[in-house]
Enzyme design. Structure first.
Site, PDB file in Angstrom:
ATOM      1  N   TYR A   1       0.299  14.108   1.074  1.00 51.14           N
ATOM      2  CA  TYR A   1      -0.066  14.674   2.376  1.00 51.14           C
ATOM      3  C   TYR A   1       0.045  16.197   2.421  1.00 51.14           C
ATOM      4  O   TYR A   1       0.389  16.765   3.451  1.00 51.14           O
ATOM      5  CB  TYR A   1       0.772  14.025   3.495  1.00 51.14           C
ATOM      6  CG  TYR A   1       0.659  12.526   3.513  1.00 51.14           C
ATOM      7  CD1 TYR A   1      -0.532  11.906   3.851  1.00 51.14           C
ATOM      8  CD2 TYR A   1       1.741  11.712   3.147  1.00 51.14           C
ATOM      9  CE1 TYR A   1      -0.649  10.522   3.851  1.00 51.14           C
ATOM     10  CE2 TYR A   1       1.629  10.329   3.139  1.00 51.14           C
ATOM     11  CZ  TYR A   1       0.432   9.738   3.489  1.00 51.14           C
ATOM     12  OH  TYR A   1       0.319   8.369   3.479  1.00 51.14           O
TER      13      TYR A   1
ATOM     14  N   CYS B   1      -2.159  33.689  10.385  1.00 44.15           N
ATOM     15  CA  CYS B   1      -1.897  34.424  11.625  1.00 44.15           C
ATOM     16  C   CYS B   1      -1.442  33.442  12.682  1.00 44.15           C
ATOM     17  O   CYS B   1      -2.208  33.078  13.578  1.00 44.15           O
ATOM     18  CB  CYS B   1      -3.148  35.158  12.065  1.00 44.15           C
ATOM     19  SG  CYS B   1      -3.594  36.389  10.870  1.00 44.15           S
ATOM     20  N   GLU B   2      -0.217  32.992  12.535  1.00 46.95           N
ATOM     21  CA  GLU B   2       0.309  31.971  13.431  1.00 46.95           C
ATOM     22  C   GLU B   2       1.827  31.929  13.222  1.00 46.95           C
ATOM     23  O   GLU B   2       2.283  31.737  12.093  1.00 46.95           O
ATOM     24  CB  GLU B   2      -0.331  30.631  13.024  1.00 46.95           C
ATOM     25  CG  GLU B   2       0.123  29.484  13.799  1.00 46.95           C
ATOM     26  CD  GLU B   2      -1.032  28.721  14.467  1.00 46.95           C
ATOM     27  OE1 GLU B   2      -2.187  29.186  14.431  1.00 46.95           O
ATOM     28  OE2 GLU B   2      -0.735  27.679  15.026  1.00 46.95           O
TER      29      GLU B   2
ATOM     30  N   GLU C   1       0.803  -1.227   0.000  1.00 48.13           N
ATOM     31  CA  GLU C   1       0.000   0.000   0.000  1.00 48.13           C
ATOM     32  C   GLU C   1       0.827   1.263   0.000  1.00 48.13           C
ATOM     33  O   GLU C   1       0.770   2.045   0.948  1.00 48.13           O
ATOM     34  CB  GLU C   1      -0.828   0.048   1.292  1.00 48.13           C
ATOM     35  CG  GLU C   1      -1.989  -0.864   1.346  1.00 48.13           C
ATOM     36  CD  GLU C   1      -2.612  -0.872   2.737  1.00 48.13           C
ATOM     37  OE1 GLU C   1      -3.727  -1.376   2.825  1.00 48.13           O
ATOM     38  OE2 GLU C   1      -1.990  -0.409   3.704  1.00 48.13           O
ATOM     39  N   PRO C   2       1.624   1.501  -1.008  1.00 41.30           N
ATOM     40  CA  PRO C   2       2.408   2.735  -0.998  1.00 41.30           C
ATOM     41  C   PRO C   2       1.552   3.949  -1.338  1.00 41.30           C
ATOM     42  O   PRO C   2       0.691   3.889  -2.217  1.00 41.30           O
ATOM     43  CB  PRO C   2       3.456   2.483  -2.084  1.00 41.30           C
ATOM     44  CG  PRO C   2       2.868   1.443  -2.971  1.00 41.30           C
ATOM     45  CD  PRO C   2       1.834   0.684  -2.199  1.00 41.30           C
TER      46      PRO C   2
ATOM     47  N   TYR D   1       4.981  18.359  11.886  1.00 40.99           N
ATOM     48  CA  TYR D   1       6.113  17.431  12.083  1.00 40.99           C
ATOM     49  C   TYR D   1       7.484  18.084  11.922  1.00 40.99           C
ATOM     50  O   TYR D   1       8.490  17.382  11.838  1.00 40.99           O
ATOM     51  CB  TYR D   1       6.070  16.270  11.073  1.00 40.99           C
ATOM     52  CG  TYR D   1       4.714  15.724  10.709  1.00 40.99           C
ATOM     53  CD1 TYR D   1       3.950  15.035  11.643  1.00 40.99           C
ATOM     54  CD2 TYR D   1       4.220  15.857   9.416  1.00 40.99           C
ATOM     55  CE1 TYR D   1       2.715  14.508  11.293  1.00 40.99           C
ATOM     56  CE2 TYR D   1       2.985  15.329   9.064  1.00 40.99           C
ATOM     57  CZ  TYR D   1       2.238  14.659  10.009  1.00 40.99           C
ATOM     58  OH  TYR D   1       1.023  14.144   9.647  1.00 40.99           O
TER      59      TYR D   1
ATOM     60  N   ARG E   1       2.619  20.421   7.073  1.00 38.99           N
ATOM     61  CA  ARG E   1       3.572  19.402   7.529  1.00 38.99           C
ATOM     62  C   ARG E   1       4.710  19.953   8.379  1.00 38.99           C
ATOM     63  O   ARG E   1       5.208  19.279   9.259  1.00 38.99           O
ATOM     64  CB  ARG E   1       4.099  18.570   6.357  1.00 38.99           C
ATOM     65  CG  ARG E   1       2.976  17.752   5.683  1.00 38.99           C
ATOM     66  CD  ARG E   1       3.489  16.731   4.693  1.00 38.99           C
ATOM     67  NE  ARG E   1       4.160  15.623   5.327  1.00 38.99           N
ATOM     68  CZ  ARG E   1       5.457  15.476   5.397  1.00 38.99           C
ATOM     69  NH1 ARG E   1       6.257  16.361   4.806  1.00 38.99           N
ATOM     70  NH2 ARG E   1       5.980  14.444   6.018  1.00 38.99           N
TER      71      ARG E   1
END
Ligand code: LLP
Length: 443
Positions: A394, A365-366, A294-295, A338, A334
């Site tokens: 992703y 705004c972060e 399942e790649p 992460y 991402r």
């Protein structure tokens, strides 16, 4: 720059993807925009499909793990390449069915499938449901009974392998919300439980040890544990392993800290797994199971890039230079999730030498809305086009409307021709479900 088949620099010094000039694409489709090279996607699907067909003495099927990037067009490509897919929600299932993907080649995953998702999967006639809890086995059995069918299931088992990757994307360590653990006996209990269900056909096991993993050995170990466990279940309970799904998780290139594997190189990963399955089947005198892999990331990740336009540039002397782009964590969360690393390329001056170190910031705004920290680029000007490489997996699938920013469109490039596969969102789109109760209506 790390030159790849998918990406080139043309005579104008512009970055090209799949034979199309990124500056022209930015002008035509606007920014931010996700771009996908169709040839790369097909190539990766073929590498896995052909390796499985040629090297495995049994039968098998490649499943594209569509959580990496799900839209109707990508399901059409998977279908044309004669592979299957895995889906993890009613939404992915619906999208695949809308794209006329054959239901018998759909495998349904998820650690907490909702009642209606199980119903939808059974109504669609999916080939297999991968069960991840006793309660799910109960529900699938009950729903199958209602429909007068027997549903094929696999059990997601946890071989307890610690893969070398970011802790947040490990899914098969002993402390995991996924799978029935082999080591503490729950996988055995679940096997007996599934075998006792009248409307379930337990065809075998599934395991997935994590994502963005380069260690071949961790995949091999996981396969060996699953095969040993299957042999034990045969001996103890006469369970016959028909199907083994060994998950996805192969790593891709994001920056030069990662291994750069050409498409054909992924065949070696699969071959190592195939060898492990065949050796273990031989050792335990088991029939070769129908083999599934399942790649997701390795099929679509390096096929995609994102283009952004540079806006504000903020130089904080002695501290940092921020280059702000017209996208950010809403199209690529991402880094925020992460601390993932990416490689930027100045798409409109791709041959220029890198002369400065900058941090690429998004427009949300972060403070944590960053795409890449301390990356080398030529002197960047407002209006330049920055390409972030390896964003095919992703990114779109985890995009969101934070700050009511619009999720960028997706464009598929084939032999220099480009067209939408996901159209741009509009402000109307993101207001479509808003409701103003009458008591709040503007008087
Ligand atoms: N099969 C199962 C059961 C999975 O859970 C996954 C990924 C795959 C296959 C595909 O793995 P791949 O070949 O793509 O590594 N959002 C994270 C990745 C989460 C992966 C979840 N499961 C990220 O952006 O890195």
């Amino acid at each position: 720059m790390n030159e790849r088949e998918t990406l080139k620099i043309n005579g104008k010094g512009h970055l090209e993807i799949g034979g199309a000039d990124c500056v022209e694409l930015a002008n035509k489709f606007g920014t931010p925009v996700y771009l996908f090279d169709e040839a790369h996607i097909r190539n990766m699907m073929r590498v896995y499909r052909d390796t499985l067909a040629q090297k495995y003495a049994g039968k098998g099927l490649v499943l594209y793990a569509s959580k990496a990037f799900s839209c109707q067009a990508v399901y059409r490509i998977a279908d044309e390449e004669n592979i299957g897919i895995d889906v993890v929600s009613g939404g992915e299932l619906f999208t695949a069915l809308k794209a006329s993907f054959p239901a018998d080649k759909i495998y349904m995953h998820g650690n907490n499938k909702l009642d209606y998702e199980i119903g939808e999967a059974l109504d669609a006639g999916v080939g297999c449901i991968v069960a991840d809890a006793y309660s799910e086995l109960d529900k699938i059995d009950a729903e199958a009974k209602k429909r007068g069918i027997t549903q094929t299931v696999l059990l997601r088992i946890n071989p307890g392998i610690e893969a070398h990757t970011h802790a947040f994307v490990q899914t098969a360590t002993t402390d995991s919300k996924f799978g029935f653990s082999i080591s503490n006996g729950t996988a055995e209990k679940a096997t007996l439980y599934a075998m006792s269900k009248k409307h379930l056909h337990l065809a075998g096991y599934h395991c997935h040890i994590g994502s963005q993993i380069f260690e071949k050995q961790s995949f091999v170990l996981a396969v060996e544990k699953c095969m040993d466990f299957s042999a034990e279940m045969k001996k103890k309970h006469s369970f016959a392993l028909e199907t083994l799904n060994i998950g996805g998780g192969f790593g891709i290139w994001y920056t030069d800290e990662d291994r750069k594997i050409p498409p054909e190189g992924y065949a070696e990963y699969l071959e190592a797994l195939i060898t492990a399955v065949m050796d273990k089947a031989n050792e335990h005198n088991l029939a070769l199971p129908f083999l599934l892999i399942e790649p997701g990331r390795s099929i679509i990740g390096e096929a995609g890039i994102t283009l952004y336009k540079v806006g504000a540039i903020k130089d904080i002397p002695g501290v940092k230079k921020y280059v702000a782009i017209d996208g950010g964590m809403f199209d690529n969360p991402r880094y925020a999730l992460y601390q993932s690393k990416y490689t930027p390329v100045l798409a409109n001056r791709a041959n220029d030498k890198a002369t400065e170190i900058v941090t690429i910031a998004g427009k949300c705004c972060e403070s944590g809305d960053i795409i890449a920290t301390n990356v080398a680029l030529p002197k960047v000007e407002s209006g330049d086009i920055i390409a972030i490489l390896s964003t095919g997996a992703y990114n779109y699938s985890m995009a969101m409307n934070y700050n009511r920013n619009l999720i960028p469109p997706c464009v598929l490039v084939q032999n220099g021709e480009a067209e939408y596969i996901v159209r741009p969102q509009s402000y109307e789109d993101i207001n479509r479900n808003d409701v103003i109760p009458s008591r709040l209506a503007k008087k």
